[in-house]
Design a protein around this motif. Structure first.
Motif: not given
Length: 851
Positions: A348-351, A356-363, A396-408
């Motif tokens: 995902f880091q390449e673009e 982001l905009i696809m996550l916005r669509a999910v949100s 950028a997604l802060k306003v939507t309150h859509y949060r991440s869960q990071v797996f290291d």
């Protein structure tokens, strides 16, 4: 595109791959995948209809079968009879046929084929004798055949038409990726929390008090780690665990590259004053999301090439709801059966903007209950080597309150690596039982430790291993080790790494080399960092995107002691990369020698002193990299640094923290033996020794140890200690017993054979007269035994100094493994484990596992 056909199949019976898309036809049903043409529909004529096409019943059936056989192909491939049968069934909105018997007779004489339809005109039809009204209606119907479609069903059909042409371009998942997942510590618990949060939110009743349509109740997953850490496989595992946890759901894993989505739509990019991406007017992230999911599901892959090919199908479908509906129809899912789409955005880091905009669509779909209306749960999973990029998305997604869960994803342990190597070998060479064949082979276990727990490199090791591989000597292991360098150089190309680390600077190669040296020093000395730790104008998290460094989460107790608000990591680098870089970079020549590699593979009494001194040379060299950016310079270290916190002080405890001068260059030399001609010249200076040279005219010379830049291996079985170093005098005690692995009774007569005792140390520390004021260090695979016959494994076991007035250190037993920094295997030599009764060594036979 064929619009209307007389068929008996329901849309749910269509084959997914399109190879047998249409079963037998029945003259009373309509082809289900396509919408009726505006103003026209197709109706089969009754058997006794006198106005039907003037063809025999057999010819009609043959033509209908011809339509069915060509339904998945272009109408341009129709035969004359197929076209005539299709034209005979055309009716207008009132249900009246647009072509009568005389009109069909005219068409039959023209023998029009499918290849002529795209260029057909009204004037030609009228010139052939067709009246103006029927000619215009027929022309309009023909044009509809070739007009682009907006419906998802037509989009699916066109994708399946292209499947055979695109099959060679589909991104296939490698067979090792499909092997059974090897769990990591904490991974299963994190996955369960992630699934529980999303499932509970999706299944909760949607009431005023419990608004489950808010994105705050859901989460998307971020799989972080270096290149080859198994992030892609972990994404597949999340989908698999969801399927096992909820078998009542229909779980589909959609895998694609966000970078390829840029080919589907030109995405406008704009940032506000503080670097956050603005939402563009009319921004429609649902379109690339819908196309990517459709491509992944209906084709089976979503490489950039495939998604660019999808542009050629001329589909205007941008409705994610339509895609979900098409998948549900294809799966024949009842409305009450939930559909779970695990949507994995790989690399995902390449673009990240596309992600982001696809996550916005999910949100957006969660917030307006679009997905809930279709009984569909979407779980985005982002996998990539640059988790720092997620900070831009989160902001950028802060306003939507859509949060991440990071797996290291941490490197695998030795046991996990062995299990994964076995599973890889079974897939790559069916019937090859690597686990049983090399279970007790110390050479294989050391090769596995050099790999450093990186799944991709473990796969490389399993690839070069075959049932015929010999692995009985160090030479056999070296052959396998060197064969790994080819695949590693292909995956981790040194020029790409240096360019990535060097950034856009004009001197990016030199800058990248210096940056890489500092990263290696962090891994070598086990520095604790965060992803925000600065390094040469960048951060550790940004450099993780280079793919060559890996971050290993620190233990919880260390993290709590540091009281950090950010996740803490060790910089982890597989030991095999030290030798890889040493071969590829001029500035690394001789930093990690073959003796260091060979000694680690199969340690012997003759190799042991040279192994230790070459490890010192590597430590001194890397120490200058740690503290100096551009060019190595003199710096300070301590005995804790040099011995990797593995030395136990047996006298003055402060000796561990005394500063040691580390020169910019360190030289390794060997003293001549007494029987060598010209070597017996006495040296009376208490700081001078004689060494061999490469000159034939002067084969020996005298050097002054006070210069502080020499590592000297002295005469074997001489009157002095075994080695002189800038930080002290070293004595080595090998154990043929430990090397053999045979048990020996522990009694008062053979303690010095098995253990390092205070009496033995006192005898050895008084050897020679050179550099007597320096600390004395004894190094041995034997374990340290106290005067009370207790095993000494750490500094806390020393209640009282053994030698209060001397500077004495011991690196013994398992502490030797720790000192070796991963260049010695835990199975390089078996460890004696005496049976203890009330803290004393028993007189029973010492059990020693024979490797």
């Amino acid at each position: 595109m064929l619009r209307s056909i007389v068929l008996s199949a329901s849309r749910n019976r269509c084959s997914r791959d399109g190879r047998n898309p249409l079963p037998k036809i029945a003259r009373t049903s309509t082809f289900p995948l396509f919408k009726q043409q505006r103003g026209f529909t197709t109706r089969s004529a009754p058997d006794n209809d006198a106005s039907t096409v003037p063809l025999s019943r057999d010819l009609q059936n043959k033509a209908q079968r011809s339509i069915a056989s060509t339904a998945s192909s272009d109408p341009s491939k129709w035969t004359a009879n197929t076209f005539l049968t299709w034209a005979a069934g055309l009716v207008d909105l009132d249900g009246e046929k647009i072509l009568h018997t005389k009109d069909l007779a005219v068409l039959k004489k023209t023998r029009i084929k499918g290849s002529n339809l795209s260029t057909l005109t009204v004037e030609e039809l009228e010139r052939w004798g067709l009246p103006g009204g029927p000619a215009k209606s027929l022309f309009a119907a023909v044009q509809k055949l070739f007009a682009p479609s907006n419906t998802i069903d037509d989009f699916v059909h066109k994708i399946r038409q292209k499947r055979e042409k695109l099959s060679s371009l589909i991104k296939e998942i490698s067979p090792p990726t499909q092997c059974e997942f090897v769990d990591r510590p904490g991974f299963s618990a994190s996955v369960e929390r992630f699934l529980s949060r999303n499932l509970d939110s999706f299944e909760a009743p949607n009431t005023f008090q419990n608004k489950t349509s808010t994105a705050n109740d859901y989460a998307y997953a971020v799989l972080a780690g270096g290149s080859g850490m198994g992030k892609t496989r972990a994404g597949f595992e999340i989908a698999s665990r969801l399927e096992k946890r909820r078998p009542d759901y229909c779980t589909i894993h959609s895998f694609f590259l966000p970078s390829a989505s840029a080919l589907l739509q030109a995405l406008p990019k704009d940032w506000d004053g503080i670097g956050r991406p603005r939402r563009q007017p009319g921004e429609n992230g649902a379109r690339p999301l819908a196309l990517a999911i459709a491509a992944s599901y209906f084709i089976g892959g979503a490489s950039a090439t495939i998604q660019s090919q999808l542009l050629q199908v001329d589909s205007r479908c941008s409705d994610i709801s339509a895609v979900i509906a098409a998948i549900r129809r294809d799966k024949a899912l009842p409305d009450e059966t939930p559909l779970a789409l695990v949507v994995q955005f790989d690399e995902f880091q390449e673009e990240w903007y596309n992600s982001l905009i696809m996550l916005r669509a999910v949100s957006d779909g969660i917030r307006d209950a679009t997905f809930k209306a279709h009984n569909c749960l979407i779980l985005p999973v982002l996998s990539g080597t640059a988790p720092n990029s997620i900070s831009y998305i989160e902001e950028a997604l802060k306003v939507t309150h859509y949060r991440s869960q990071v797996f290291d994803l941490a490197p695998l342990t030795h046991e996990e690596s062995f299990l994964l190597a076995h599973r890889f070998a079974v897939i790559l060479n069916p019937g090859f039982d690597l686990g049983s064949l090399y279970k007790d082979n110390p050479l294989f276990h050391h090769l596995l430790e050099l790999v450093g727990g990186i799944p991709k490199v473990i796969e490389m090791l399993a690839t070069v291993m075959t049932p015929s591989s010999r692995l009985k000597t160090a030479e056999d292991a070296l052959v396998i080790f060197k064969s790994l360098m080819g695949p590693i150089s292909n995956r981790y190309e040194i020029s790409v790494i240096l360019q990535a680390l060097g950034g856009r600077r004009a001197d990016h190669v030199e800058h990248g080399d210096a940056c890489l040296r500092q990263l290696v020093s962090m891994a070598y000395f086990r520095d604790i960092v965060t992803r925000a730790t600065p390094l040469n104008g960048s951060t550790i998290g940004d450099l993780e995107a280079s793919g060559i460094i890996f971050l290993e989460p620190v233990p919880d107790e260390v993290s709590l002691a540091k009281r950090s608000m950010h996740p803490l990591f060790f910089v982890h680098l597989p030991r095999i990369f030290y030798f890889y870089f040493s071969q590829r970079l001029e500035s690394w020549k001789n930093a990690f020698s073959d003796l260091l590699l060979r000694g680690g593979l199969q340690l012997t009494e003759d190799d042991f002193p040279g192994f230790v001194l070459h490890l010192h040379r590597a430590t001194y060299t890397v120490c200058t990299w740690k503290r100096c950016y551009s060019t190595p310079e003199s710096c300070q270290a301590t005995l804790r640094d040099i011995y990797n916190n593995a030395a136990i002080a047996l006298g003055d405890l402060s000796v561990l923290d005394q500063p040691i001068h580390v020169p910019p260059t360190i030289e390794y030399h060997e003293a001549p033996q007494l029987d060598e001609h010209g070597a017996a010249i006495n040296v009376t200076d208490a700081s001078s020794v004689r060494i061999r040279t490469s000159s034939s005219s002067a084969p020996f010379e005298c050097i002054d140890l006070k210069d502080g830049r020499y590592l000297v291996l002295t005469r074997k079985r001489g009157s002095d200690v075994d080695a002189q170093t800038p930080h002290g005098r070293e004595q080595y005690k090998w154990s043929n017993y430990l090397a053999s692995g045979y048990a020996i009774p522990a009694n008062a007569n053979n303690k010095n054979t098995i253990f390092i005792t205070a009496k033995l140390i006192e005898k050895e520390m008084n050897k020679g007269n050179v550099m007597q004021q320096k600390p004395f260090i004894i190094i041995s695979p034997k374990q340290l035994l106290s005067p009370e016959n207790g095993l000494i494994s750490s500094q806390i076991d020393i209640q009282e100094p053994w030698f209060p007035d001397h500077l004495v250190l011991a690196v013994c037993g398992q502490n030797l493994i720790k000192f070796a920094r991963g260049f010695l295997s835990k199975l390089s030599f078996p460890q004696a484990e005496p049976l203890k009764i009330n803290g004393a060594v028993s007189e029973e036979v010492i059990p020693s596992p024979k490797s």
